[in-house]
Design a protein around this motif. Structure first.
Motif, PDB file in Angstrom:
ATOM      1  N   ARG A 118      50.895  92.666  48.864  1.00  0.00           N
ATOM      2  CA  ARG A 118      49.759  91.841  48.430  1.00  0.00           C
ATOM      3  C   ARG A 118      49.474  92.067  46.951  1.00  0.00           C
ATOM      4  O   ARG A 118      48.409  91.734  46.449  1.00  0.00           O
ATOM      5  CB  ARG A 118      48.538  92.111  49.295  1.00  0.00           C
ATOM      6  CG  ARG A 118      48.242  93.564  49.549  1.00  0.00           C
ATOM      7  CD  ARG A 118      47.117  93.754  50.538  1.00  0.00           C
ATOM      8  NE  ARG A 118      47.483  93.424  51.882  1.00  0.00           N
ATOM      9  CZ  ARG A 118      47.088  92.328  52.532  1.00  0.00           C
ATOM     10  NH1 ARG A 118      46.287  91.478  51.964  1.00  0.00           N
ATOM     11  NH2 ARG A 118      47.468  92.103  53.758  1.00  0.00           N
ATOM     12  N   SER A 175      51.877  86.548  46.807  1.00  0.00           N
ATOM     13  CA  SER A 175      50.794  86.967  45.908  1.00  0.00           C
ATOM     14  C   SER A 175      51.337  87.250  44.507  1.00  0.00           C
ATOM     15  O   SER A 175      50.633  87.071  43.517  1.00  0.00           O
ATOM     16  CB  SER A 175      50.080  88.200  46.459  1.00  0.00           C
ATOM     17  OG  SER A 175      51.006  89.239  46.710  1.00  0.00           O
ATOM     18  N   THR A 197      47.947  81.752  52.591  1.00  0.00           N
ATOM     19  CA  THR A 197      48.014  81.844  51.132  1.00  0.00           C
ATOM     20  C   THR A 197      47.914  80.429  50.571  1.00  0.00           C
ATOM     21  O   THR A 197      47.738  79.467  51.320  1.00  0.00           O
ATOM     22  CB  THR A 197      49.359  82.430  50.670  1.00  0.00           C
ATOM     23  OG1 THR A 197      50.397  81.499  51.005  1.00  0.00           O
ATOM     24  CG2 THR A 197      49.643  83.770  51.343  1.00  0.00           C
TER      25      THR A 197
END
Lengths: 301, 301
Positions: free
Chosen positions: A16, A68, A96
């Motif tokens: 992440r 990410s 996401t």
């Protein structure tokens, strides 16, 4: 890895992290490549696997288990590719900007940005990794992608029905697209968890091969050694983990027949006992991934 | 560049671009390296200059004329270095998160982030370029830097007194730090502009050598060919340019003795006529930069 005869391995550089944090993870690996140049080397192409084999080393291929690192911008993917990343997932469990995650209650499918991300990955020769994705997004992404995707680490739902594992129709769609499934050896993905028997794992593989063909199966061990349990809460939920309210998770013990990459020999024995011939065993234990690397990493216009 | 016998050249990859835009400029160069591999090659170390010489090519070294590519975060500099950047300015005329610019009314000096940026550049082997910086920031940056900086493209104020050129005390501080000055051939930096005489330029160089020593002088031509005038307004003021209120600037014509890199021979003749011996001429026209490259690009702990 040397003891297990591995000439290639996938290493996660992003769960992440944002772009900069991912780049720094990669740079830490570059330092390790320098320090341990007798054992490991960067893996950027299929040729590097042969170079690693010829020099008795393991080529490390970087993968992002999340997007990410791209910070919502498909154009960032080319920079990640340049720094060495060769696999990327659109999601890590949760939604996401690109797609829905396998632990989300609802999965809205692949976004327009996600579509652009997939095509950018196709162009660069970065493998679309559909592990940890939601099922709707899974099927949409396979349709969008112009090159074979992979599910680098998961097992079939028919063996253990959890969100991270794949339904029969997903398995079929993946192999029809020429995609690979890397079988996971993470206890939470195994029937019986840490006590899963080698025989059960290999019989599952034999049944799986009837659906996908043995040539689309590899190993994606999801092995995580020498990291503290505290990292697991962060992997799962990042900063959203409610530290004080819930007991943090702990890494489960590996099944005793696969404690580390040195145990690949056990898998070879187990697969042979489950009826795979020598060529199929070699395929599942490495040659299938190598063939996939050869077709997947060259850039395309 | 081939006609002028250049084995190395500095190319700007950032004026006011952010990180991603800068990376994309660099990737466009990578495409040019592929397409024109008979003429140019990437320049990452001094060794690449020798490789370029031996193969009859020009090694292109990337420089950022601003720190906008680092997006205010000194940690981003390592990624820029990895993508190939070997020079970076802290400012491009106007103040940034790192320092004050030469066109600012006030210059608050180098910030704490700027100090971290300088040390990160020192560590990586990225040259601190003090062109376009404010004078207070100039002197502070020289003190902070643990490795010799450069002013890649400017001239002495004693010859033409504009904010972009260097005072005698700045020239002295630069050479005392082992730093290089690359003499600019951009008409706005020349006495007499486009009509500046070669003789005037070379006599300035001779006077400069009395202050800095001939060994700290090189060429940093600031040559900008084949770009439309519209790009100049953007270079100068970016999005702040008041398009409708003011006449946009235009590229001035080059002096006729330096229209392109093919004219380096004219500089050699002019410098010899101004009294420089053969070794000094070779130094100013390339060897001094090469020696600077040798000491500046290796990383340090």
């Amino acid at each position: 890895m040397r003891a297990g005869g591995l000439h290639a391995a996938h290493a996660t550089v992003c769960y992440r992290e944002n772009f900069l944090e991912t780049a720094r993870n990669i740079f830490q690996w570059r330092e390790m490549f320098r320090r341990h140049c007798d054992l490991i080397m960067p893996g950027l192409s299929a040729e590097d696997v042969f170079a690693a084999r010829d020099s008795g080393r393991t080529a490390i291929f970087f993968g992002a288990q999340n997007c990410s690192a791209a910070e919502g911008d498909p154009r960032m993917i080319s920079v990640l590719h340049f720094t060495g990343a060769r696999f990327m997932q659109l999601t890590y469990n949760r939604k996401t900007a690109f797609a829905g995650g396998c632990l989300d209650k609802t999965d809205g499918g692949v976004s327009e940005a996600g579509r652009a991300a997939i095509w950018e990955m196709n162009r660069l020769g970065m493998v679309l990794d559909l592990s940890h994705i939601g099922e709707r997004s899974f099927f949409e992404a396979i349709k969008i992608s112009r090159r074979p995707p992979a599910v680098t680490h998961a097992n079939p739902k028919f063996w253990l029905d959890i969100p991270r594992n794949l339904s029969d129709s997903a398995l079929r769609a993946l192999s029809e697209a020429g995609g690979m499934l890397g079988l996971s050896l993470y206890p939470h993905h195994l029937r019986g968890g840490s006590k899963c028997a080698l025989r059960s794992f290999c019989e599952m593989t034999a049944r799986l091969a009837e659906i996908t063909g043995a040539e689309n199966i590899g190993i994606g061990s999801d092995l995580c050694r020498g990291r503290p349990d505290t990292v697991l809460a962060w992997m799962r939920e990042g900063k959203h983990w409610k530290k004080k309210m819930e007991k943090p998770p702990a890494f489960p013990p590996q099944p005793k027949w696969f404690r580390s990459a040195a145990d690949f020999g056990n898998l070879a024995e187990g697969l042979a006992a489950a009826g795979f011939n020598a060529k199929e065993c070699e395929g599942i234990l490495g040659e299938n991934w190598l063939r996939f690397f050869i077709k997947s990493f060259p850039p395309q216009r």
